[in-house]
Design an enzyme around this catalytic site. Structure first.
Site, PDB file in Angstrom:
ATOM      1  N   LYS A 291     -41.353 -55.640   2.099  1.00  0.00           N
ATOM      2  CA  LYS A 291     -40.787 -54.598   1.233  1.00  0.00           C
ATOM      3  C   LYS A 291     -40.109 -55.187   0.008  1.00  0.00           C
ATOM      4  O   LYS A 291     -40.114 -54.583  -1.064  1.00  0.00           O
ATOM      5  CB  LYS A 291     -39.798 -53.725   2.015  1.00  0.00           C
ATOM      6  CG  LYS A 291     -40.489 -52.804   2.996  1.00  0.00           C
ATOM      7  CD  LYS A 291     -39.642 -51.611   3.348  1.00  0.00           C
ATOM      8  CE  LYS A 291     -40.430 -50.622   4.169  1.00  0.00           C
ATOM      9  NZ  LYS A 291     -39.614 -49.574   4.738  1.00  0.00           N
TER      10      LYS A 291
ATOM     11  N   LYS B  59     -52.033 -51.185   7.101  1.00  0.00           N
ATOM     12  CA  LYS B  59     -51.379 -50.109   7.855  1.00  0.00           C
ATOM     13  C   LYS B  59     -51.393 -48.788   7.070  1.00  0.00           C
ATOM     14  O   LYS B  59     -51.201 -48.819   5.850  1.00  0.00           O
ATOM     15  CB  LYS B  59     -49.934 -50.559   8.107  1.00  0.00           C
ATOM     16  CG  LYS B  59     -49.187 -49.766   9.124  1.00  0.00           C
ATOM     17  CD  LYS B  59     -47.772 -50.301   9.290  1.00  0.00           C
ATOM     18  CE  LYS B  59     -46.887 -49.999   8.108  1.00  0.00           C
ATOM     19  NZ  LYS B  59     -45.455 -50.214   8.315  1.00  0.00           N
TER      20      LYS B  59
ATOM     21  N   LYS C 197     -46.602 -44.465   4.220  1.00  0.00           N
ATOM     22  CA  LYS C 197     -46.090 -43.431   3.317  1.00  0.00           C
ATOM     23  C   LYS C 197     -46.134 -43.900   1.872  1.00  0.00           C
ATOM     24  O   LYS C 197     -46.219 -43.101   0.961  1.00  0.00           O
ATOM     25  CB  LYS C 197     -44.602 -43.171   3.619  1.00  0.00           C
ATOM     26  CG  LYS C 197     -44.307 -42.594   4.959  1.00  0.00           C
ATOM     27  CD  LYS C 197     -42.793 -42.645   5.208  1.00  0.00           C
ATOM     28  CE  LYS C 197     -42.464 -42.211   6.616  1.00  0.00           C
ATOM     29  NZ  LYS C 197     -41.075 -42.442   6.996  1.00  0.00           N
TER      30      LYS C 197
HETATM   31  P1  TYM Z   1     -40.517 -45.311   9.846  1.00  0.00           P
HETATM   32  O1  TYM Z   1     -39.817 -44.141   9.311  1.00  0.00           O
HETATM   33  O2  TYM Z   1     -41.147 -46.288   8.909  1.00  0.00           O
HETATM   34  O3  TYM Z   1     -41.673 -44.859  10.833  1.00  0.00           O
HETATM   35  C1  TYM Z   1     -41.400 -43.944  11.882  1.00  0.00           C
HETATM   36  C2  TYM Z   1     -42.209 -44.334  13.115  1.00  0.00           C
HETATM   37  O4  TYM Z   1     -43.613 -44.303  12.808  1.00  0.00           O
HETATM   38  C3  TYM Z   1     -44.211 -45.531  13.203  1.00  0.00           C
HETATM   39  N1  TYM Z   1     -45.313 -45.842  12.283  1.00  0.00           N
HETATM   40  C4  TYM Z   1     -46.574 -46.089  12.672  1.00  0.00           C
HETATM   41  N2  TYM Z   1     -47.137 -46.132  13.885  1.00  0.00           N
HETATM   42  C5  TYM Z   1     -48.470 -46.392  13.939  1.00  0.00           C
HETATM   43  N3  TYM Z   1     -49.243 -46.620  12.846  1.00  0.00           N
HETATM   44  C6  TYM Z   1     -48.708 -46.583  11.604  1.00  0.00           C
HETATM   45  N4  TYM Z   1     -49.478 -46.780  10.534  1.00  0.00           N
HETATM   46  C7  TYM Z   1     -47.317 -46.303  11.470  1.00  0.00           C
HETATM   47  N5  TYM Z   1     -46.470 -46.193  10.415  1.00  0.00           N
HETATM   48  C8  TYM Z   1     -45.263 -45.906  10.922  1.00  0.00           C
HETATM   49  C9  TYM Z   1     -43.090 -46.561  13.104  1.00  0.00           C
HETATM   50  O5  TYM Z   1     -43.352 -47.692  13.915  1.00  0.00           O
HETATM   51  C10 TYM Z   1     -41.901 -45.769  13.588  1.00  0.00           C
HETATM   52  O6  TYM Z   1     -41.836 -45.774  15.012  1.00  0.00           O
HETATM   53  N6  TYM Z   1     -36.984 -48.550  11.173  1.00  0.00           N
HETATM   54  C11 TYM Z   1     -37.640 -47.349  11.586  1.00  0.00           C
HETATM   55  C12 TYM Z   1     -36.726 -46.166  11.795  1.00  0.00           C
HETATM   56  C13 TYM Z   1     -35.559 -46.413  12.682  1.00  0.00           C
HETATM   57  C14 TYM Z   1     -35.565 -46.533  14.085  1.00  0.00           C
HETATM   58  C15 TYM Z   1     -34.220 -46.684  14.473  1.00  0.00           C
HETATM   59  C16 TYM Z   1     -36.587 -46.519  15.035  1.00  0.00           C
HETATM   60  C17 TYM Z   1     -34.254 -46.494  12.290  1.00  0.00           C
HETATM   61  N7  TYM Z   1     -33.454 -46.656  13.381  1.00  0.00           N
HETATM   62  C18 TYM Z   1     -33.861 -46.847  15.821  1.00  0.00           C
HETATM   63  C19 TYM Z   1     -36.225 -46.696  16.364  1.00  0.00           C
HETATM   64  C20 TYM Z   1     -34.894 -46.848  16.747  1.00  0.00           C
HETATM   65  C21 TYM Z   1     -38.647 -46.964  10.506  1.00  0.00           C
HETATM   66  O7  TYM Z   1     -38.546 -47.356   9.397  1.00  0.00           O
HETATM   67  O8  TYM Z   1     -39.579 -46.094  10.876  1.00  0.00           O
END
Ligand code: TYM
Length: 333
Positions: A114, A198, A201
């Site tokens: 990032k 991947k 968004k």
């Molecule tokens: P975020 O918002 O980027 O994504 C949310 C969830 O979606 C999953 N994900 C995917 N899974 C499969 N294929 C993909 N292409 C894909 N893109 C996204 C992510 O793995 C995630 O589970 N850091 C985290 C948010 C967070 C969090 C937490 C998660 C903050 N605190 C505590 C668990 C526990 C994040 O940025 O997710």
């Protein structure tokens, strides 16, 4: 044993099929299993680690909440809340930031991706992002954390922080060491335009992903334009693994039908992509359009969504502020 589930999603817009299949679909399944105590968070403090427009952020917080509810989360069964409404997360993040080591954070690949080439210009928030994530998880004594494959390293860091805290203060088991719940298959949904990247968004091309708010026409168009190769579909997983786009599309099909990859291969082996794409489109439309319609309906009910978040945040605050109190006592405050 009661499983304590915690997970979060960033309100940064364009929630997509990867978020749904990698995470949100599992949130719903876990919520609907007896005895689980589930907490799901709209992690807006994480979102501001990169620049956000205040008005768009507010909308995205509501839209992410609407996506949770439209996908089947129920605020009477699970705690659904907004991270910034619960101060314990910021406070906990500072306290745990004094436990985490620079060397651990320096290894985080997501930061490197990032921040890009110009690390000096990345926010400090982006660097310590995984510490806030550890606070999210550890303040709820979470035992299981459902996430997609890309969050695995961050979860390992949460485990390291919990273990070091317990060791430093000689409090075995005080912070619970959480287990990642990452599906063995389909935990990484790839871009429709490039099967080695991947689904994300932030990809500038909207054709690279199916958004949870897409219309039927958009889904039809995106699958029609999804990258493929020229051969017909193979009859085994080894051959499939050499063809990233075919593997990704068959993976999406398998995940949405809850069937094994081999079953999907058996269904389409020897067929060409146009036959398969028709089936895949029908399936995505059948699964995603009801969610998309519901998100669009809920987005108009702003008061309802805001109430879900504020009521959830009161419940979350009770649990997490108590844990912060205990942490502070152990530290010597
Ligand atoms: P975020 O918002 O980027 O994504 C949310 C969830 O979606 C999953 N994900 C995917 N899974 C499969 N294929 C993909 N292409 C894909 N893109 C996204 C992510 O793995 C995630 O589970 N850091 C985290 C948010 C967070 C969090 C937490 C998660 C903050 N605190 C505590 C668990 C526990 C994040 O940025 O997710």
């Amino acid at each position: 044993m009661v499983k304590k589930i915690f997970s979060g999603v960033q309100p940064t817009g364009n929630l997509h099929l990867g978020n749904y299949l990698g995470a949100i679909k599992n949130f719903v399944e876990l919520q609907n299993q007896d005895k689980n105590e589930c907490v799901y968070c709209v992690v807006d403090l994480h979102a501001i680690t990169t620049k956000q427009d205040p008005k768009i952020l507010k909308n995205n917080i509501r839209e992410t909440t609407a996506a949770f509810l439209a996908s089947g989360l129920n605020h009477n069964k699970s705690i659904i809340f907004q991270q910034s409404l619960v101060p314990a997360h910021s406070e906990g993040s500072w306290l745990l930031g004094c436990i985490a080591r620079m060397g651990w954070l320096n290894r985080m690949t997501q930061f490197k991706e990032k921040a890009g080439k110009d690390k000096e210009k990345a926010s400090i928030g982006l660097y310590i992002y995984p510490v806030l994530m550890a606070a999210d998880i550890l303040l709820y004594d979470s035992t299981h954390v459902p996430v997609g494959e890309d969050q695995k390293q961050h979860l390992e860091l949460s485990r390291d922080i919990a273990q070091k805290f317990n060791l430093d203060f000689n409090k075995p088991n005080f912070l619970k060491v959480p287990n990642p719940l990452i599906q063995k298959k389909f935990a990484r949904i790839m871009s429709l335009k490039d099967g080695t990247k991947k689904m994300s968004k932030s990809d500038p091309s909207d054709l690279s992903r199916i958004n949870l708010t897409d219309s039927e026409d958009e889904i039809i168009n995106k699958i029609r334009k999804a990258k493929t190769d020229t051969e017909s579909l193979p009859d085994n997983e080894i051959d499939l693994s050499k063809r990233p786009e075919a593997e990704n599309l068959l993976g999406i099909y398998s995940s949405l039908t809850n069937q094994s990859l081999q079953n999907s291969i058996n269904e389409f082996s020897g067929k060409n992509f146009s036959d398969f794409k028709k089936n895949l489109t029908d399936l995505i439309v059948a699964k995603i359009i009801p969610i998309s319609n519901e998100i669009n309906k809920l987005k108009k009910e702003k008061n309802f969504i805001d109430n879900v978040l504020s009521e959830g945040s009161v419940k979350a605050d009770k649990i997490s502020s108590n844990k912060v109190k205990e942490i502070k006592k152990i530290i010597g405050f």
